[in-house]
Design a protein around this motif. Structure first.
Motif, mmCIF file in Angstrom:
data_model
loop_
_atom_site.group_PDB
_atom_site.id
_atom_site.type_symbol
_atom_site.label_atom_id
_atom_site.label_comp_id
_atom_site.label_asym_id
_atom_site.label_seq_id
_atom_site.Cartn_x
_atom_site.Cartn_y
_atom_site.Cartn_z
ATOM 1 N N UNK A 1 1.033 -1.254 -0.019
ATOM 2 C CA UNK A 1 0.135 -0.019 -0.030
ATOM 3 C C UNK A 1 0.961 1.264 -0.052
ATOM 4 N N UNK A 2 0.766 2.023 -1.106
ATOM 5 C CA UNK A 2 1.655 3.479 -1.030
ATOM 6 C C UNK A 2 0.930 4.229 0.078
ATOM 7 N N UNK A 3 1.797 5.140 0.279
ATOM 8 C CA UNK A 3 1.641 6.083 1.518
ATOM 9 C C UNK A 3 0.259 7.066 1.381
ATOM 10 N N UNK A 4 0.342 7.332 -0.169
ATOM 11 C CA UNK A 4 -0.691 8.183 -0.690
ATOM 12 C C UNK A 4 -2.355 7.658 -0.416
ATOM 13 N N UNK A 5 -2.314 6.234 -0.744
ATOM 14 C CA UNK A 5 -3.461 5.459 -0.462
ATOM 15 C C UNK A 5 -3.691 5.040 1.149
ATOM 16 N N UNK A 6 -2.596 4.905 1.726
ATOM 17 C CA UNK A 6 -2.852 4.698 3.405
ATOM 18 C C UNK A 6 -3.435 6.016 3.988
ATOM 19 N N UNK A 7 -2.813 7.525 3.710
ATOM 20 C CA UNK A 7 -3.556 8.395 3.983
ATOM 21 C C UNK A 7 -4.901 8.798 3.618
ATOM 22 N N UNK A 8 -5.434 8.310 2.474
ATOM 23 C CA UNK A 8 -6.717 8.115 1.944
ATOM 24 C C UNK A 8 -7.585 7.311 3.002
ATOM 25 N N UNK A 9 -6.928 6.186 3.358
ATOM 26 C CA UNK A 9 -8.078 5.462 4.173
ATOM 27 C C UNK A 9 -7.920 5.891 5.528
ATOM 28 N N UNK A 10 -7.048 6.302 6.163
ATOM 29 C CA UNK A 10 -7.107 7.147 7.424
ATOM 30 C C UNK A 10 -7.829 8.274 7.375
ATOM 31 N N UNK A 11 -8.289 8.936 6.341
ATOM 32 C CA UNK A 11 -9.134 10.042 6.364
ATOM 33 C C UNK A 11 -10.503 9.734 6.161
ATOM 34 N N UNK B 1 -4.922 -8.983 11.896
ATOM 35 C CA UNK B 1 -6.577 -8.828 11.866
ATOM 36 C C UNK B 1 -7.200 -10.286 12.155
ATOM 37 N N UNK B 2 -8.156 -10.337 13.053
ATOM 38 C CA UNK B 2 -8.757 -11.586 13.143
ATOM 39 C C UNK B 2 -10.146 -11.234 12.677
ATOM 40 N N UNK B 3 -10.800 -12.087 11.767
ATOM 41 C CA UNK B 3 -12.044 -12.220 11.062
ATOM 42 C C UNK B 3 -12.860 -13.219 11.686
ATOM 43 N N UNK B 4 -14.128 -12.985 11.907
ATOM 44 C CA UNK B 4 -15.138 -13.920 12.336
ATOM 45 C C UNK B 4 -16.088 -13.977 11.610
ATOM 46 N N UNK B 5 -16.219 -15.264 11.043
ATOM 47 C CA UNK B 5 -17.621 -15.693 10.201
ATOM 48 C C UNK B 5 -18.208 -16.926 10.976
ATOM 49 N N UNK B 6 -19.315 -16.570 11.592
ATOM 50 C CA UNK B 6 -20.267 -17.304 12.172
ATOM 51 C C UNK B 6 -19.265 -17.966 13.439
ATOM 52 N N UNK B 7 -18.803 -19.282 13.436
ATOM 53 C CA UNK B 7 -18.124 -19.948 14.274
ATOM 54 C C UNK B 7 -16.662 -20.105 14.082
ATOM 55 N N UNK B 8 -16.311 -19.320 12.789
ATOM 56 C CA UNK B 8 -14.861 -19.941 12.253
ATOM 57 C C UNK B 8 -14.099 -18.500 12.260
ATOM 58 N N UNK B 9 -12.827 -18.549 13.116
ATOM 59 C CA UNK B 9 -12.255 -17.371 13.168
ATOM 60 C C UNK B 9 -10.778 -17.344 12.494
ATOM 61 N N UNK B 10 -10.558 -16.487 11.436
ATOM 62 C CA UNK B 10 -9.330 -16.526 10.687
ATOM 63 C C UNK B 10 -8.574 -15.321 11.116
ATOM 64 N N UNK B 11 -7.190 -15.781 11.404
ATOM 65 C CA UNK B 11 -6.225 -14.646 11.681
ATOM 66 C C UNK B 11 -5.329 -14.204 10.692
ATOM 67 N N UNK B 12 -5.173 -12.919 10.322
ATOM 68 C CA UNK B 12 -4.306 -12.826 9.089
ATOM 69 C C UNK B 12 -3.194 -11.809 9.509
ATOM 70 N N UNK B 13 -2.050 -12.085 9.256
ATOM 71 C CA UNK B 13 -0.936 -11.182 9.560
ATOM 72 C C UNK B 13 -0.805 -10.284 8.362
ATOM 73 N N UNK B 14 -0.735 -8.763 8.790
ATOM 74 C CA UNK B 14 -0.509 -7.742 7.936
ATOM 75 C C UNK B 14 0.626 -6.743 8.268
ATOM 76 N N UNK B 15 1.193 -6.237 7.346
ATOM 77 C CA UNK B 15 2.176 -5.063 7.690
ATOM 78 C C UNK B 15 1.481 -3.835 8.122
ATOM 79 N N UNK B 16 0.157 -3.541 7.782
ATOM 80 C CA UNK B 16 -0.611 -2.377 8.310
ATOM 81 C C UNK B 16 -2.041 -2.898 8.637
#
Length: 173
Positions: free
Chosen positions: A28-38, A146-161
């Protein structure tokens, strides 16, 4: 001692250690990161995933899926003794027990994660998945995952941001 040395020593004793989490560099470029944060939803046109009609990609980044592995084995201990009472007559006794030993550890499957207005897609050689946003019941952001819960299933995903993906999911909902 290096992590490979620790893993090798542990394996000699039948113990498995979790892999070290991979070091991921964000796409993710810094410009896109800034957009998301705003509070602005960016739009991507990835060539790797097939988008349905009226579907827009709002996030993509390198990621690693944390896969919990479990191995069950058994340890047995037996003790016995013999007592000679007289010639031709010996008493034998033995005791033993067996107990289960459960080992759990994590393996990390690297890939790329995409978030559209309809789906969350993880593209990887192993353990790739596609989940519909409407089935998402909870989002738990951490500093590097980030952990994502779908009904009884939890998925954990490592992300840089991880916070960026959490913000995008919040805006889509």
């Amino acid at each position: 001692m290096s992590s490979n040395g620790k893993r090798m020593l542990a394996s000699l004793f039948g113990v498995r250690l979790s892999e070290d989490a991979p070091r991921l560099t964000s796409l993710v470029p810094q410009r896109i990161s800034n957009e998301i944060m705003t509070g602005q939803l960016p739009k991507f046109n990835p060539s790797t995933i097939m988008l349905a009609q009226n579907e827009t990609c709002h996030f993509m980044d390198k990621a690693a899926l944390a896969v919990k592995k479990t191995e069950k084995s058994y340890q047995s201990h037996r003790h016995g003794s013999s007592y000679r009472v007289t010639k031709g007559f010996t008493l034998h006794s033995s005791t033993g027990n067996t107990k289960p030993v459960v080992q759990e550890w994590y393996e990390y499957k690297e890939g790329v994660i995409f978030v559209t207005n309809k789906r969350i897609i993880f593209v990887a050689p192993d353990n790739g998945f596609e989940k519909k946003i409407r089935n998402l019941t909870a989002v738990i952001p951490y500093s590097d995952a980030i952990s994502l819960q779908f009904s009884s299933q939890t998925i954990t995903i490592m992300l840089p941001q991880a916070h960026l993906m959490a913000n995008v999911l919040q805006m889509i909902q």
